[in-house]
Write an enzyme that holds these catalytic residues in place. Sequence first.
Site, PDB file in Angstrom:
ATOM      1  N   GLU A   1       0.836  -1.205   0.000  1.00 28.31           N
ATOM      2  CA  GLU A   1       0.000   0.000   0.000  1.00 28.31           C
ATOM      3  C   GLU A   1       0.871   1.255   0.000  1.00 28.31           C
ATOM      4  OE1 GLU A   1      -2.561   1.368  -0.566  1.00 28.31           O
ATOM      5  OE2 GLU A   1      -4.369   0.457   0.209  1.00 28.31           O
ATOM      6  N   ASP A   2       0.316   2.329  -0.494  1.00 26.97           N
ATOM      7  CA  ASP A   2       1.042   3.599  -0.424  1.00 26.97           C
ATOM      8  C   ASP A   2       0.844   4.274   0.929  1.00 26.97           C
ATOM      9  OD1 ASP A   2      -1.617   3.829  -1.212  1.00 26.97           O
ATOM     10  OD2 ASP A   2      -1.323   5.741  -2.196  1.00 26.97           O
TER      11      ASP A   2
ATOM     12  N   ASP B   1      -4.442   5.247   6.386  1.00 26.55           N
ATOM     13  CA  ASP B   1      -5.023   6.429   7.004  1.00 26.55           C
ATOM     14  C   ASP B   1      -5.968   5.934   8.111  1.00 26.55           C
ATOM     15  OD1 ASP B   1      -6.319   8.901   7.367  1.00 26.55           O
ATOM     16  OD2 ASP B   1      -6.107   9.436   5.276  1.00 26.55           O
TER      17      ASP B   1
ATOM     18  N   PHE C   1      -2.002  16.523   4.436  1.00 30.36           N
ATOM     19  CA  PHE C   1      -2.396  15.995   3.124  1.00 30.36           C
ATOM     20  C   PHE C   1      -1.171  15.887   2.229  1.00 30.36           C
ATOM     21  CE2 PHE C   1      -4.238  15.571  -0.986  1.00 30.36           C
ATOM     22  CZ  PHE C   1      -5.365  14.806  -0.753  1.00 30.36           C
TER      23      PHE C   1
ATOM     24  N   ARG D   1       0.421  12.413  -8.950  1.00 35.84           N
ATOM     25  CA  ARG D   1       0.894  11.048  -8.694  1.00 35.84           C
ATOM     26  C   ARG D   1       2.313  10.823  -9.209  1.00 35.84           C
ATOM     27  NH1 ARG D   1      -3.505   7.818  -7.017  1.00 35.84           N
ATOM     28  NH2 ARG D   1      -5.500   8.261  -7.986  1.00 35.84           N
TER      29      ARG D   1
HETATM   30  C1  PRP Z   1      -5.809   5.495  -0.463  1.00 28.72           C
HETATM   31  C2  PRP Z   1      -4.702   4.478  -0.221  1.00 28.72           C
HETATM   32  C3  PRP Z   1      -5.394   3.383   0.502  1.00 28.72           C
HETATM   33  C4  PRP Z   1      -6.496   4.090   1.252  1.00 28.72           C
HETATM   34  C5  PRP Z   1      -6.084   4.251   2.667  1.00 28.72           C
HETATM   35  O1  PRP Z   1      -6.477   5.184  -1.638  1.00 28.72           O
HETATM   36  O2  PRP Z   1      -4.111   4.048  -1.417  1.00 28.72           O
HETATM   37  O3  PRP Z   1      -5.921   2.410  -0.372  1.00 28.72           O
HETATM   38  O4  PRP Z   1      -6.677   5.377   0.653  1.00 28.72           O
HETATM   39  O5  PRP Z   1      -7.070   4.931   3.393  1.00 28.72           O
HETATM   40  P1  PRP Z   1      -7.786   4.297   4.666  1.00 28.72           P
HETATM   41  O6  PRP Z   1      -6.716   3.749   5.562  1.00 28.72           O
HETATM   42  O7  PRP Z   1      -8.471   5.485   5.269  1.00 28.72           O
HETATM   43  O8  PRP Z   1      -8.748   3.267   4.221  1.00 28.72           O
HETATM   44  P2  PRP Z   1      -7.476   6.202  -2.351  1.00 28.72           P
HETATM   45  O9  PRP Z   1      -8.864   5.919  -1.902  1.00 28.72           O
HETATM   46  O10 PRP Z   1      -6.971   7.600  -2.163  1.00 28.72           O
HETATM   47  O11 PRP Z   1      -7.404   5.768  -3.861  1.00 28.72           O
HETATM   48  P3  PRP Z   1      -6.166   5.871  -4.898  1.00 28.72           P
HETATM   49  O12 PRP Z   1      -5.088   4.965  -4.342  1.00 28.72           O
HETATM   50  O13 PRP Z   1      -6.719   5.370  -6.185  1.00 28.72           O
HETATM   51  O14 PRP Z   1      -5.726   7.308  -4.967  1.00 28.72           O
END
Ligand code: PRP
Length: 175
Positions: free
Chosen positions: A99-100, A103, A152, A165
């Site tokens: 994962e990136d 949160d 952010f 990105r």
């Molecule tokens: C981000 C990230 C995780 C998620 C984490 O994805 O890549 O998948 O949010 O958040 P959480 O811990 O609150 O669940 P995002 O929904 O921004 O989609 P993206 O990766 O396509 O930008």
Amino acid sequence: MPSRSDRILISSEQIQQRVREMAAEIEKDYPAGPLYLVSVLKGAFIFLADLARALQRTSVRIEFMGISSYGDQKSSSGQVKVTRDLDVNIEGHHVLIVEDIIDSGLTLSYLTRLLQQRRPKTLEIATLLDKPERRVQPVNVKYVGFKIPDEFVVGYGLDYAEDYRNLSDIRVLSD
Ligand code: PRP
């Protein structure tokens, strides 16, 4: 385009160094043989590409999943669904979710429950960024690149309205 008020939180060099360290740790922890890297679209794609290339073994399997929220606010609803599933059966395999950012933890707590039902041999998580202050749902994360404050961030795969990105460093977005 990044504006002048964007502040670099983690430089490209710091990221690359940490990714190499994480890859070395992962190599040490897993026995020889296939390792499935399961990545959640889209944000993790750059981290995944760098981490995969930093691994020494040749049997690294790359898989993607798509996940989205049901409602307007993922962080408040906690309702997530799979929009793209794996192409492979992970039963009996070593699986590492890449994962990136973590949160609230809602995405990963849902995903780990889902994948655990498919009986992988092991299931762990590697995330480049972790925002522990924001956690709503506890998640057991084995490999963390950087713990960051609740700001952010964009770049290195992370977006704001689908922009940023492609930046090679991680920046704090400001007005
Ligand atoms: C981000 C990230 C995780 C998620 C984490 O994805 O890549 O998948 O949010 O958040 P959480 O811990 O609150 O669940 P995002 O929904 O921004 O989609 P993206 O990766 O396509 O930008």
